[in-house]
Each structure stands twice: as C-alpha cells, then as structure tokens.
Write an enzyme that holds these catalytic residues in place. Sequence first.
Site, mmCIF file in Angstrom:
data_model
loop_
_atom_site.group_PDB
_atom_site.id
_atom_site.type_symbol
_atom_site.label_atom_id
_atom_site.label_comp_id
_atom_site.label_asym_id
_atom_site.label_seq_id
_atom_site.Cartn_x
_atom_site.Cartn_y
_atom_site.Cartn_z
ATOM 1 N N TYR A 1 0.266 -3.646 -12.823
ATOM 2 C CA TYR A 1 -0.160 -4.842 -13.066
ATOM 3 C C TYR A 1 0.484 -5.568 -14.297
ATOM 4 C CZ TYR A 1 -3.411 -4.073 -9.505
ATOM 5 O OH TYR A 1 -4.304 -3.625 -8.289
ATOM 6 N N ASN B 1 -5.291 -13.800 -4.083
ATOM 7 C CA ASN B 1 -3.882 -14.245 -3.335
ATOM 8 C C ASN B 1 -4.301 -14.656 -2.114
ATOM 9 O OD1 ASN B 1 -1.367 -14.521 -1.899
ATOM 10 N ND2 ASN B 1 -1.260 -12.023 -1.952
ATOM 11 N N CYS C 1 0.842 -8.587 -2.544
ATOM 12 C CA CYS C 1 -0.021 -8.145 -3.541
ATOM 13 C C CYS C 1 -0.198 -6.839 -3.389
ATOM 14 C CB CYS C 1 -1.295 -8.991 -3.536
ATOM 15 S SG CYS C 1 -2.265 -9.060 -2.391
ATOM 16 N N HIS C 2 -0.183 -6.255 -2.172
ATOM 17 C CA HIS C 2 -0.387 -4.794 -1.916
ATOM 18 C C HIS C 2 0.695 -3.972 -2.738
ATOM 19 C CE1 HIS C 2 2.430 -6.002 1.336
ATOM 20 N NE2 HIS C 2 2.928 -4.541 1.185
ATOM 21 N N GLU D 1 5.689 0.650 4.406
ATOM 22 C CA GLU D 1 6.929 0.149 3.840
ATOM 23 C C GLU D 1 7.765 1.482 3.641
ATOM 24 O OE1 GLU D 1 6.148 -2.994 1.015
ATOM 25 O OE2 GLU D 1 5.444 -4.192 2.330
#
Length: 178
Positions: A104, A127, A135-136, A162
């Site tokens: 963050y 978001n 945002c993940h 990912e």
Amino acid sequence: MLTWTTTNTPLGCLTLVGSARGLSHVYFDGESPDLRSMQRLTDVTEPGSAGAVLVDASQQIAEYFAGTRRDFELLLAVPESPRTFRDRAQRALRDIPFGERWTYSTLATAAGSAQAARAAGSACATNPLPIVVPCHRVVPAGGGVGSYRGGAAAKQMLLDHEAACCDTNPQRALGNHG
C-alpha cells in the site's frame, strides 16, 4: 445509457457495466448493484457501442483466466485527468506489472503521496474495476493478502493465478517503485 451483462469466471459470475465511453464497473457475485435503470446486453451492436465494450471486456476477462492475457486493453470510463489522490492511486494500479505485488505504501508513493498508505488502501477498496484495474496486486507490507472486495480467498486465487502464469515465487516483488 449504461448497459450490463454477466460473465462466468473461476471466481463466480461477474457483472460488467459500461457504456459507449467504456467499462465502468465490475461487480463480484454476491454484490448487489442496482441494475434497474440500466439496459441488459442482449446482442452486440455496432463497434464503439456499450454492447461492444462489454463483449470485449467479457472476452478479455476470459483470456485472463485462461492464462493467455496479462494486460487488459479496454476502453475504461474513468476520469481522464486524475483530480484526487484516490483517482491517482486507482490510475497507478494499472502500472503494477502482471504477477507482481506492491505494498500500500508503494502505491501511495506512485500516486504522489508517500505517507498516504491508508488512503491507498481506501482507493483499492473503492476501485470500481477490480481484476481489470488490478487492486488485487496490492498487499500489506507485513505479509498476507489483506482485504479485497471480492473476499480474501478471491484475492489469493488471483495472486496465485498470476504467479502460476509467470512461473514465479508468489512473494515476488513487493514493489520498489520509484
């Protein structure tokens, strides 16, 4: 006019909302957007229409989950010139590379206010385009995955997806943005 459709994903059914200006919202299964004032997509109309935007978004989200797409190339209905810190932070989310994680604090720095880590978390929480605007990929500096509108399990699944596509260590790159 806003138009909506749904698309099935490994995270459940997502509701996509958009207009000819672009995709404006992605809602997770279980969220309750007020769709009464919107038109449901029933067929694809001409290129550049709301229907075309939503069909393109559905296709790209399917490709993302299939592991064949890393970056979204969609028309987004977002502020062109970020006016607030939240706008800047949500725009900076698009700079986080696929498979990487930022803290963050890193996001706050990228948005122009290094001391605003809590506000960066708020920008992630609000978001309107999760998954598409990733945002993940933002996690707490102290470890774990943190909060997520779709739930912590969904966030972990996206991070694992990912990492598997990149064949990397899931703790990769907690972002030294600068």
